[in-house]
Design a protein around this motif. Structure first.
Motif, short mmCIF file in Angstrom:
data_model
loop_
_atom_site.label_atom_id
_atom_site.label_comp_id
_atom_site.label_asym_id
_atom_site.label_seq_id
_atom_site.Cartn_x
_atom_site.Cartn_y
_atom_site.Cartn_z
N ALA A 110 12.64 50.22 -18.36
CA ALA A 110 13.86 49.78 -19.03
C ALA A 110 15.05 49.73 -18.09
O ALA A 110 16.00 48.97 -18.33
N VAL A 111 15.04 50.53 -17.02
CA VAL A 111 16.17 50.51 -16.09
C VAL A 111 16.25 49.15 -15.39
O VAL A 111 17.35 48.65 -15.11
N ARG A 112 15.11 48.55 -15.12
CA ARG A 112 15.13 47.21 -14.51
C ARG A 112 15.73 46.19 -15.48
O ARG A 112 16.46 45.29 -15.07
N GLU A 113 15.43 46.35 -16.76
CA GLU A 113 16.03 45.46 -17.76
C GLU A 113 17.53 45.70 -17.87
O GLU A 113 18.32 44.76 -18.03
N LEU A 114 17.93 46.97 -17.79
CA LEU A 114 19.36 47.28 -17.82
C LEU A 114 20.07 46.71 -16.60
O LEU A 114 21.20 46.23 -16.71
N GLU A 115 19.43 46.76 -15.46
CA GLU A 115 20.05 46.20 -14.26
C GLU A 115 20.33 44.71 -14.45
O GLU A 115 21.39 44.20 -14.06
N GLU A 116 19.39 44.02 -15.06
CA GLU A 116 19.58 42.58 -15.30
C GLU A 116 20.71 42.33 -16.29
O GLU A 116 21.50 41.40 -16.13
N ALA A 117 20.79 43.17 -17.32
CA ALA A 117 21.79 42.95 -18.37
C ALA A 117 23.16 43.46 -17.97
O ALA A 117 24.18 42.78 -18.18
N VAL A 118 23.23 44.66 -17.40
CA VAL A 118 24.49 45.34 -17.14
C VAL A 118 25.04 45.03 -15.75
O VAL A 118 26.25 45.12 -15.52
N GLU A 119 24.15 44.68 -14.82
CA GLU A 119 24.43 44.40 -13.42
C GLU A 119 24.47 45.70 -12.61
O GLU A 119 24.93 46.74 -13.08
N ALA A 120 23.94 45.61 -11.40
CA ALA A 120 23.67 46.79 -10.58
C ALA A 120 24.92 47.62 -10.30
O ALA A 120 24.84 48.85 -10.22
N GLU A 121 26.09 46.97 -10.18
CA GLU A 121 27.30 47.73 -9.85
C GLU A 121 27.75 48.65 -10.98
O GLU A 121 28.59 49.52 -10.77
N ASN A 122 27.18 48.46 -12.18
CA ASN A 122 27.53 49.32 -13.30
C ASN A 122 26.47 50.38 -13.58
O ASN A 122 26.53 51.06 -14.62
N LEU A 123 25.53 50.53 -12.67
CA LEU A 123 24.53 51.58 -12.73
C LEU A 123 24.55 52.34 -11.41
O LEU A 123 25.13 51.89 -10.42
#
Length: 337
Positions: A211-224
């Protein structure tokens, strides 16, 4: 949408009320309306209201931790939550070793963290079984040492919840500033709960797994806060038999000091009680490559604390996470199909 009702309307009434006041009563059935939060993330008044809702949740959590774990926490500290089955691929030992390293720095003196931190290590009720009792004993031993140490107060507090029901998980999601997801990339350790924490506005610290990979796509890496090996690298290291944890232990002083301290009588209730940790982690056949990512995890934790000390930057990330995680909401009609 099911996700909105379960994680926000039921689990986070303070934030649900803020969304209703800001976006209107239909916010839960119209996730597209959360687009407005993208702009509100940069509005000082809304950021203040969001932080107030988060603090109200921390106060609720403080009461629960006082009753369930006997731990008093600071309602203004960063709440760092790791919740799951605490199975091997979820790498709870990464969390434990990171805690040990932070405790060692606090007790050595000369270092003051930029913000206090409350760590919650929680096992979900359905995962309770004899196989994980050894790990729970380890978690409790480390938590007890940290919590009894006056030198670590108020900078670091640790609560262990060995059996969390669904209501407690939702409370943790509502209160969490940081969703801790250090599972081995490619193992699927980060699942739907990681998304549930994100829709509450918890910023994710994790590997590029599930799910973190999906979050990276949705939220963008700079927000994780991403760290560690990716899925292909993990596969290559494991299948190519190039992972040598003994070399990591010898080269990286953070790894060596943390592991040596953990298995010592400083944390172990008796000599040799935690030797199994050293044996597992220094085994070249360790399928979860725990020590490979430990150094990167520790450095990212330092960055999290530094950014949390700047409420504007961290709150912007949290609100953007909430706004962009709307894509994961599930519609009841879709479930019926």
């Amino acid at each position: 949408p099911v996700f909105a009702r379960r994680w926000l309307a039921d689990g986070n009434p303070a934030l649900a009320e803020l969304l209703a006041l800001t976006l209107g009563e239909r916010w839960a059935t119209d996730p597209a309306g959360l687009d407005r939060l993208e702009t509100l993330a940069f509005d000082p008044a809304f950021r203040g209201a969001f932080r107030a809702a988060r603090r109200a949740n921390r106060e609720r959590l403080a009461a629960r931790l006082r009753d369930a774990a006997g731990v008093e926490i600071d309602a203004d500290a960063l709440v760092d939550v790791r919740v799951g089955a605490l199975a091997g691929h979820e790498r709870p030992l990464v969390n434990v070793l990171g805690l040990v390293r932070e405790h060692l720095r606090l007790t050595a003196g000369g270092w003051t963290p930029p913000a206090p931190r409350t760590v919650v290590l929680a096992r979900v009720a359905e995962a309770v079984g004899p196989g994980s009792e050894r790990l729970v004993r380890l978690l409790r031993a480390v938590a007890d040492v940290v919590n009894r140490d006056e030198r670590a107060r108020p900078a670091l507090r640790v609560a262990v919840l060995p059996e969390c029901d669904e209501e407690t998980v939702r409370l943790l999601a509502a209160s969490a500033d940081l969703s801790n997801q250090p599972g081995t990339a490619g193992s699927g350790a980060a699942g739907a709960r990681a998304l549930g924490f994100a829709v509450n506005g918890a910023v994710t610290l994790g590997t590029r797994d599930g799910a973190v990979r999906e979050l990276e796509e949705a939220v963008e890496a700079e927000n994780l806060f991403l760290f560690g090996l990716g899925p292909l690298e993990t596969y290559s290291w494991r299948e190519g038999r190039v992972y040598r944890p003994q070399d990591v232990y010898a080269i990286d002083p953070l790894v060596r000091l943390s592991l040596d301290a953990l298995v010592s009588t400083r944390y172990a209730p008796s000599p040799g009680a935690f030797d199994w940790v050293r044996e597992e982690l220094l085994d070249q056949r360790d399928p979860w490559l725990v020590l490979a990512d430990l150094g990167a995890y520790i450095h990212r934790q330092d960055e999290v604390l530094a950014e949390f000390a700047d409420p504007r930057a961290f709150t912007e990330k949290a609100i953007l996470t909430l706004a962009r995680a709307r894509r994961f909401w599930v519609d009841a009609m879709e479930l019926e199909r």
